[in-house]
Scaffold this motif. Structure first.
Motif, mmCIF file in Angstrom:
data_model
loop_
_atom_site.group_PDB
_atom_site.id
_atom_site.type_symbol
_atom_site.label_atom_id
_atom_site.label_comp_id
_atom_site.label_asym_id
_atom_site.label_seq_id
_atom_site.Cartn_x
_atom_site.Cartn_y
_atom_site.Cartn_z
ATOM 1 N N SER A 108 33.758 4.676 -0.210
ATOM 2 C CA SER A 108 33.477 5.223 1.062
ATOM 3 C C SER A 108 34.194 3.835 2.030
ATOM 4 O O SER A 108 34.216 3.460 1.194
ATOM 5 C CB SER A 108 31.275 5.447 0.878
ATOM 6 O OG SER A 108 31.372 3.755 1.367
ATOM 7 N N THR A 109 33.700 4.499 3.206
ATOM 8 C CA THR A 109 33.501 3.609 4.161
ATOM 9 C C THR A 109 33.080 1.797 3.925
ATOM 10 O O THR A 109 33.452 0.389 3.769
ATOM 11 C CB THR A 109 33.070 3.646 5.757
ATOM 12 O OG1 THR A 109 31.899 3.580 5.835
ATOM 13 C CG2 THR A 109 34.643 4.362 6.227
ATOM 14 N N GLU A 110 32.416 1.802 2.822
ATOM 15 C CA GLU A 110 31.792 0.649 3.177
ATOM 16 C C GLU A 110 31.842 -0.255 0.978
ATOM 17 O O GLU A 110 31.047 -0.809 0.796
ATOM 18 C CB GLU A 110 30.213 0.564 2.358
ATOM 19 C CG GLU A 110 29.526 1.021 3.930
ATOM 20 C CD GLU A 110 29.107 0.028 5.248
ATOM 21 O OE1 GLU A 110 28.933 -1.382 4.800
ATOM 22 O OE2 GLU A 110 29.668 0.079 6.364
ATOM 23 N N GLY A 111 32.651 0.683 0.351
ATOM 24 C CA GLY A 111 33.176 0.117 -1.194
ATOM 25 C C GLY A 111 33.512 0.869 -1.540
ATOM 26 O O GLY A 111 32.635 2.399 -1.141
ATOM 27 N N ASN A 112 33.006 0.654 -3.152
ATOM 28 C CA ASN A 112 33.143 1.725 -4.319
ATOM 29 C C ASN A 112 31.578 1.222 -4.647
ATOM 30 O O ASN A 112 31.369 0.347 -4.684
ATOM 31 C CB ASN A 112 34.159 1.673 -5.494
ATOM 32 C CG ASN A 112 35.780 2.114 -4.870
ATOM 33 O OD1 ASN A 112 35.201 2.491 -3.293
ATOM 34 N ND2 ASN A 112 36.701 1.764 -4.945
ATOM 35 N N ALA B 267 36.891 13.801 1.559
ATOM 36 C CA ALA B 267 36.290 13.838 2.574
ATOM 37 C C ALA B 267 37.737 14.933 3.582
ATOM 38 O O ALA B 267 36.663 15.330 4.374
ATOM 39 C CB ALA B 267 35.702 12.984 3.486
ATOM 40 N N ASP B 268 38.534 13.715 3.485
ATOM 41 C CA ASP B 268 39.549 13.897 4.360
ATOM 42 C C ASP B 268 40.340 15.136 4.895
ATOM 43 O O ASP B 268 41.016 16.163 5.836
ATOM 44 C CB ASP B 268 40.614 12.831 4.242
ATOM 45 C CG ASP B 268 41.218 13.536 3.548
ATOM 46 O OD1 ASP B 268 40.898 13.273 1.971
ATOM 47 O OD2 ASP B 268 42.510 12.927 3.253
ATOM 48 N N SER C 138 30.253 6.147 5.135
ATOM 49 C CA SER C 138 30.523 7.311 5.169
ATOM 50 C C SER C 138 31.925 7.503 3.614
ATOM 51 O O SER C 138 32.485 6.917 3.964
ATOM 52 C CB SER C 138 31.699 7.668 6.672
ATOM 53 O OG SER C 138 30.670 7.452 7.583
ATOM 54 N N ILE C 139 31.669 8.344 3.437
ATOM 55 C CA ILE C 139 32.349 8.875 2.065
ATOM 56 C C ILE C 139 34.124 9.303 2.647
ATOM 57 O O ILE C 139 33.749 10.012 3.028
ATOM 58 C CB ILE C 139 31.415 10.256 1.737
ATOM 59 C CG1 ILE C 139 32.303 10.611 0.012
ATOM 60 C CG2 ILE C 139 31.318 11.786 2.407
ATOM 61 C CD1 ILE C 139 31.387 11.536 -0.376
#
Length: 179
Positions: free
Chosen positions: A80-84, A36-37, A14-15
């Motif tokens: 993102s939640t997975e990294g940059n 995104a927030d 997720s971004i």
């Protein structure tokens, strides 16, 4: 020139944030940052450079009506939640030349490909011993001019019709003339 270009960044997870840094060949850098927030975009780029949003997709960078000023490097950093995930693009802008063919005061065919980027290639039928002259312009375009010079002081098949061919990555053109 005049077309639109769209650049995307790979997204895994997720971004959280996307940052575009634009470093043009001419002029100063600019950036667009999407968070995104807050679902907000901060920007200091020209109006024709924007982020576009599609359902379920990361924002893409769109350049409307690309001009020579947009040529340069486009760097994206996707967090993102997975990294940059960094991505780099280099935009090269093609400018199609304005071709023309005419007869000069001495009755010789002259072929011109005005204000192209990169410079156009000119050739003749029948083959000519002429050489092309190039004139650079402040905006990075180049005008190429060639005067037809017949080989062996004769024109093929006894006709005085010559054809100029303009070759360019943005398209080719040819025209014939009798001077």
């Amino acid at each position: 020139v005049g077309d639109s270009s769209v650049f995307t960044c790979p997204l895994k997870g997720s971004i959280t944030m996307q940052t575009w840094t634009i470093t043009p060949k001419a002029g100063g850098p600019c950036s667009l940052v999407y968070r995104a927030d807050t679902n907000m975009t901060e920007r200091n780029c020209s109006d024709n450079i924007n982020l576009t949003f599609g359902a379920g997709l990361a924002p893409a960078l769109e350049i409307r009506q690309v001009g020579i000023a947009q040529e340069g490097n486009y760097s994206c950093d996707m967090a993102s939640t997975e990294g940059n995930f960094p991505t780099m693009y280099h935009l090269t802008v093609l400018v199609p030349p304005r071709p023309s063919l005419y007869c000069d005061e001495q009755g010789s065919p002259v072929c011109e490909a005005a204000a192209g980027k990169p410079p156009a290639q000119l050739s003749w039928v029948p083959e000519s011993s002429s050489t092309a002259e190039e004139k650079g312009h402040d905006n990075g375009t180049v005008t190429v001019l060639s005067r037809f010079t017949a080989r062996n002081n004769s024109v093929a098949n006894g006709t005085n019709v010559t054809t100029c061919m303009v070759s360019h990555p943005a398209g080719n053109w040819s025209e014939s003339i009798a001077c």
